[in-house]
Design a protein around this motif. Structure first.
Motif, short mmCIF file in Angstrom:
data_model
loop_
_atom_site.label_atom_id
_atom_site.label_comp_id
_atom_site.label_asym_id
_atom_site.label_seq_id
_atom_site.Cartn_x
_atom_site.Cartn_y
_atom_site.Cartn_z
N MET A 1 -22.47 23.90 -2.26
CA MET A 1 -23.06 22.81 -3.02
C MET A 1 -24.55 22.70 -2.66
O MET A 1 -24.92 22.73 -1.49
CB MET A 1 -22.34 21.50 -2.71
N VAL A 2 -25.37 22.54 -3.68
CA VAL A 2 -26.82 22.44 -3.47
C VAL A 2 -27.20 20.98 -3.28
O VAL A 2 -26.83 20.13 -4.08
CB VAL A 2 -27.59 23.03 -4.67
N SER A 3 -27.93 20.70 -2.20
CA SER A 3 -28.32 19.32 -1.91
C SER A 3 -29.80 19.10 -2.16
O SER A 3 -30.56 20.05 -2.36
CB SER A 3 -27.97 18.96 -0.46
N ASP A 4 -30.21 17.84 -2.13
CA ASP A 4 -31.62 17.47 -2.31
C ASP A 4 -32.31 17.21 -0.98
O ASP A 4 -33.43 16.70 -0.97
CB ASP A 4 -31.73 16.22 -3.20
N ARG A 5 -31.67 17.56 0.12
CA ARG A 5 -32.28 17.33 1.43
C ARG A 5 -33.56 18.16 1.57
O ARG A 5 -33.70 19.22 0.99
CB ARG A 5 -31.30 17.72 2.55
N VAL A 6 -34.47 17.64 2.36
CA VAL A 6 -35.74 18.32 2.59
C VAL A 6 -35.83 18.85 4.01
O VAL A 6 -36.14 20.01 4.24
CB VAL A 6 -36.93 17.37 2.30
N ARG A 56 -24.24 29.19 6.42
CA ARG A 56 -23.32 28.90 7.54
C ARG A 56 -23.16 27.40 7.77
O ARG A 56 -22.07 26.92 8.04
CB ARG A 56 -23.86 29.60 8.80
N TRP A 57 -24.28 26.67 7.69
CA TRP A 57 -24.25 25.23 7.96
C TRP A 57 -24.17 24.39 6.69
O TRP A 57 -24.32 23.18 6.73
CB TRP A 57 -25.49 24.82 8.76
N ASN A 58 -23.94 25.05 5.56
CA ASN A 58 -23.86 24.35 4.28
C ASN A 58 -25.11 23.51 4.03
O ASN A 58 -25.02 22.32 3.70
CB ASN A 58 -22.59 23.49 4.21
N GLN A 59 -26.28 24.13 4.21
CA GLN A 59 -27.56 23.44 4.04
C GLN A 59 -28.40 24.09 2.93
O GLN A 59 -29.62 24.18 3.02
CB GLN A 59 -28.35 23.42 5.35
N ILE A 60 -27.72 24.53 1.89
CA ILE A 60 -28.44 25.09 0.74
C ILE A 60 -29.06 23.93 -0.03
O ILE A 60 -28.35 22.99 -0.42
CB ILE A 60 -27.49 25.91 -0.16
#
Length: 197
Positions: A1-6, A56-60
């Motif tokens: 899942m793609v997030s909006d985190r910066v 790996r950390w699901n940080q896409i």
């Protein structure tokens, strides 16, 4: 899942790659080829690492999806400009590669005007980028270590010319796909602004 985190570690690594682009270019223009190769190697390692950690950390993230290809292109441009500045590669190679990306930018504007996001990356584009990524360091290697020039230059030029050809071939494929997508009726099955992100 793609997030909006910066603020994620993969994004920080991508930003580090971007910060190192001008350092790489200055070293290359000044003829510090060995140090330029060190910076390029650090960039390559962080490129692999940020992708690995993001998965790996699901940080896409959306920001990461923009930064990563931007850094790749900037390194290619910097290497081409630095080598052309020193008359180690002809300027027409620079124009071929940069011209293709301007062409893709125009396609992106067309897609946006029709309500679509960017097209998915085609495998030809990936192969072309790999060829250019391999070619330019090989040419630099021969400059940094003249004893290796006898084989690094022919190999570098072979990959460089093949990469430039594939770069434009992929661009033509993208143009065809753009024309196909914008002719589809709005709301057609499988076509939305989300499917092309």
């Amino acid at each position: 899942m793609v997030s909006d985190r910066v603020l994620t570690l993969p994004n920080v690594l991508s930003l580090l790659r971007l910060v190192l682009v001008p350092v790489f270019l200055v070293l290359l223009v000044q003829g510090e080829d060995a140090w330029a190769l060190v910076v390029l190697s650090i960039s390559s390692v962080t490129d692999w690492l940020d992708g690995f950690l993001a998965r790996r950390w699901n940080q896409i993230t959306r920001l990461g999806q923009l930064l990563d290809p931007a850094a790749d292109r900037l390194y290619i441009f910097a290497a081409l400009i630095g080598l052309a500045w020193r008359d180690l590669v002809p300027w027409w190679i620079v124009l071929v590669v940069v011209g293709r990306d301007i062409f893709l930018l125009a396609l992106g504007i067309i897609l946006a005007n029709f309500g679509f996001g960017p097209l998915p990356v085609h495998h030809l584009g990936k192969i072309a980028t790999f060829c250019l990524f391999y070619a330019l360091p090989m040419i630099m290697l021969g400059q940094a270590f003249p004893q290796l020039e006898w084989w690094s230059q022919p190999v570098g030029w072979a990959f460089g010319l093949w990469g430039a050809f594939l770069y434009w071939w992929a661009g033509i494929v993208y143009a065809g796909e753009t024309m196909r997508v914008i002719r589809l009726p709005r709301g057609a099955p499988g076509v939305s602004s989300d499917t092309l992100d």
